[in-house]
Design an enzyme around this catalytic site. Structure first.
Site, PDB file in Angstrom:
ATOM      1  N   GLU A  60       0.818  -1.212   0.000  1.00  0.00           N
ATOM      2  CA  GLU A  60       0.000   0.000   0.000  1.00  0.00           C
ATOM      3  C   GLU A  60       0.853   1.263   0.000  1.00  0.00           C
ATOM      4  O   GLU A  60       0.483   2.259  -0.635  1.00  0.00           O
ATOM      5  CB  GLU A  60      -0.961  -0.002   1.189  1.00  0.00           C
ATOM      6  CG  GLU A  60      -2.142  -0.956   1.027  1.00  0.00           C
ATOM      7  CD  GLU A  60      -1.803  -2.414   1.312  1.00  0.00           C
ATOM      8  OE1 GLU A  60      -0.680  -2.677   1.805  1.00  0.00           O
ATOM      9  OE2 GLU A  60      -2.638  -3.289   1.050  1.00  0.00           O
ATOM     10  N   HIS A 129     -11.330  -6.140   8.568  1.00  0.00           N
ATOM     11  CA  HIS A 129     -12.088  -5.997   7.321  1.00  0.00           C
ATOM     12  C   HIS A 129     -13.395  -5.241   7.544  1.00  0.00           C
ATOM     13  O   HIS A 129     -14.362  -5.438   6.822  1.00  0.00           O
ATOM     14  CB  HIS A 129     -12.387  -7.368   6.711  1.00  0.00           C
ATOM     15  CG  HIS A 129     -11.170  -8.091   6.242  1.00  0.00           C
ATOM     16  ND1 HIS A 129     -10.301  -8.720   7.096  1.00  0.00           N
ATOM     17  CD2 HIS A 129     -10.648  -8.262   4.994  1.00  0.00           C
ATOM     18  CE1 HIS A 129      -9.312  -9.256   6.404  1.00  0.00           C
ATOM     19  NE2 HIS A 129      -9.500  -8.987   5.130  1.00  0.00           N
TER      20      HIS A 129
END
Lengths: 337, 351
Positions: A60, A129
């Site tokens: 990322e 998540h």
């Protein structure tokens, strides 16, 4: 007009912008050949080729950093962070670089990137998540933070985000990809087909950043919500019979304070709902803003209904999640105060 | 080689043949029987987890390691009871490999109060401090840096405990992987990094996003480490490589990085049919299933079919008992989610 789910509307927005502007490039983890975990980029690589739509390694920091460099040199990158929970390795690039490039270069350099990421819970994703990290971004000067609640807005806001010259964090409540989820998790999924905001123009249009929408006009109290909580707030109004005016903020920064002020001045009461944890959440900023703008109109303390101050729990998801019962109870307290 | 594929042409990566000399590896037969039992436990557990998912009893997603058992078994068998493990989100097998009982693990997948973490963790966050299982990690690569810390702690305390950190192939491209390897090498930490290269980073071929052929092993030299690639579908090969690396780490010889080549029989997560993989590739790897191969090897070594059947039946009973245990657990009370955020046991930041 076509009926679209929210992920299809997002795909359509990217498609429209790739068609209009050759400088728009799209990349992220599993977004090219596979088409994205939530199918938001499905078919785009086949249409535009792997030079403009490509798979990135799991990195990322690298993804965001590359997008900053691309943006500084003429491209308009639209990147996907697979889950908002995965953005933290990229935060340094977002906060220290993307957000400040314009300021520290006296506006010679800019970072016109759009960072899409699914956020929020409701899928039993547990602590990695399910998060709603919006207030981490709103706390950074230089980042625009957008969070749509329906397909129509998602497309128009995403187009406006891609065209914007500042870096935009574009949060997509993942429970809304397939339908307007109101927190009643034991009921079947309601699809976007049949919902007025599931009707989406095929071509180009903008929903301007910084403009809120009144989803339900009302006189009893003002509800400030965004993302999934818009539908929870609507369900709570229906179930309590309280005439709530529900404002979908759509953009957290810049914030549409005119709409907020006008509504609270009218109702005199305010409930703020978000899924993120409570302490230092965006609700705190909203509460302070309402107090500053509407103090003499307030007839009751402002209430916040939020996720708990815990990591997102795995087994107790529906206790943590601010559902219609908790929101409705807050309406009643604020009305009774 | 290219194999035609419904969604385009991806280069299929076919398995290497089994090393015929591995049957002669100096591994006691008892150890080999343990390796067989471990692989059976992992396989049968994962199949049951999948069945329970189909029955809508598993809360949330889960990532199965069917086809990859030889790695967790081989490494787990080579470890000492007081060593530490860091697992990936595909970590059920890593957890079982340390002797964590099946019942609480399965109950955790179901989000029950009798789960390993009373429902707070779920499939992706299995942890058992008692067994040295220092958690499974759903943020790619995060565990690798943390594993350096546990290895440092053991070194600082003067114990000879070692740390094993599992990772997938996708983790080799994130910064944490490189930071951890350099850190471990500089300080000669007693840590063994094990990369389970199953050829796919989630839904994307690892070869499409990695500069080198072997995502872990080909980076080892950058940190002064040996290049180690083993057959991850041969428990003996993994056991030998792990034993050697663990022994080196325990004796102060510093870290190792093992890349074990393997394959997921299924998709990335519960609902993924894995259609981005060429058919011929999947079929070839199904033929290289580590468990029937190991079964055959034990027969060749003189173990009777009846004895191996008995192991399978014992494991089946164990899985059945674990299922009864897990299904029998109550969902946790809502207020248990409000415990243990802070050192005082609670979740409140106010006085």
């Amino acid at each position: 007009m076509t009926t679209m789910a929210m992920n299809a509307a997002i795909r359509s927005a990217i498609d429209v912008m790739m068609e209009r502007d050759d400088n728009v490039v799209v990349f992220g983890e599993d977004i090219g050949y596979f088409g994205g975990v939530f199918r938001c980029t499905e078919g785009l690589q086949a249409k535009y080729g792997s030079e403009r739509v490509f798979d990135a390694p799991i990195a990322e920091g690298g993804i965001v950093g590359a997008a900053v460099g691309m943006g500084a040199y003429g491209l308009r990158p639209v990147i996907e962070i697979q889950f908002a929970d995965y953005v933290y390795p990229g935060l340094d690039q977002l906060i220290s670089e993307a957000a400040r490039l314009r300021y520290r270069s006296s506006a010679e350099f800019t970072a016109p990137l759009t960072v899409r990421m699914p956020c929020g819970g409701g899928i039993h994703g547990g602590q990695t998540h399910s998060q709603s990290p919006e207030s981490l971004f709103t706390h950074v000067c230089g980042l625009i933070t957008v969070i749509p609640s329906n397909p129509y807005d998602a497309k128009g806001l995403l187009i406006a985000s891609i065209e914007d010259d500042d870096p935009v964090i574009f949060l997509e409540p993942k429970r809304l990809y397939n339908g307007p989820f109101d927190g009643h998790h034991d009921k079947p999924v309601v699809p976007w087909a049949g919902h007025p905001l599931g009707e989406v123009p095929d071509g180009y249009y903008r929903v301007e950043l910084g403009s809120a929408a009144i989803r339900r006009p009302g006189d009893d109290l003002t509800v400030l919500a965004y993302g999934t909580m818009v539908y929870v707030a609507e369900a709570a109004a229906e179930e309590t019979g309280i005439d709530a005016e529900i404002i979908d903020l759509r953009t957290l920064l810049p914030l549409d304070t005119d709409t907020i002020e006008a509504s609270v001045a009218k109702t005199g009461r305010c409930v703020i709902v978000h899924e993120a944890t409570r302490t230092s959440g965006f609700g705190a900023e909203l509460s302070a803003t309402v107090q500053e703008l509407c103090f003499y109109h307030l007839e009751a303390p402002i209430e916040r209904v939020t996720g708990w101050d815990t990591p997102y729990p795995h087994a107790q998801e529906w206790d943590y999640f601010p559902g219609p019962a908790r929101v409705g109870a807050a309406y009643r307290r604020v009305i009774a105060a | 080689m290219q194999i035609p594929h419904e969604y385009g042409a991806h280069e299929a990566r076919l398995p290497e043949p089994v090393d015929p000399n591995m049957i002669n590896a100096p591994i006691p037969l008892g150890t080999r029987l343990d390796l067989y039992r471990l692989q059976q436990q992992m396989r049968q557990f994962e199949k049951r987890a999948y069945d329970l998912f189909l029955q809508n009893l598993v809360k949330g997603t889960s990532h199965l390691s069917i086809g990859m058992e030889a790695i967790a078994a081989g490494v787990g068998q080579a470890m000492r009871a007081d060593d530490y493990t860091f697992a990936t989100y595909r970590g059920h097998a890593h957890t079982l490999a340390r002797g964590v009982p099946m019942g609480p693990v399965l109950a955790e997948l179901l989000g029950r109060s009798n789960g390993l973490l009373a429902g707070k963790g779920g499939s992706m966050h299995l942890t058992s401090v008692e067994r040295g299982v220092m958690g499974s990690y759903a943020i790619i690569g995060a565990q690798l840096c943390i594993a350096c810390g546990s290895a440092w702690s053991a070194q600082f305390r003067g114990t000879d405990q070692i740390t094993v950190a599992f990772m997938g192939d996708g983790a080799t491209n994130i910064g944490a992987f490189h930071e951890a390897l350099n850190f471990a090498a500089v300080f000669r930490l007693p840590v063994v990094f094990v990369c389970e290269n199953n050829l796919y980073m989630e839904y994307t071929s690892i070869f499409d996003v990695t500069a080198v052929e072997h995502p872990a092993a080909d980076r080892a030299s950058a940190y002064g480490l040996d290049r180690i690639v083993v057959d991850g579908n041969d428990a003996d090969a993994v056991y030998m490589a792990a034993s050697s690396a663990i022994s080196k780490a325990r004796q102060g010889g510093g870290p190792s990085l093992i890349e074990a080549t393997t394959y997921r029989h299924g998709g990335h997560s519960r609902a993924d049919p894995g259609k981005y993989r060429p058919d011929g590739e999947v079929a070839a790897w199904l033929d290289r299933d580590p468990i029937p191969m190991y079964h055959q090897r034990l027969l060749t070594l003189g173990v009777s079919e009846a004895d191996l059947d008995q192991v399978q039946r014992d494991v089946a009973d164990e899985v059945e008992a674990a299922t009864v245990f897990a299904k029998g657990g109550a969902p946790p009370q809502a207020d248990t989610a409000l415990t243990d955020v802070w050192a005082d046991g609670g979740s409140s930041w106010r006085n």
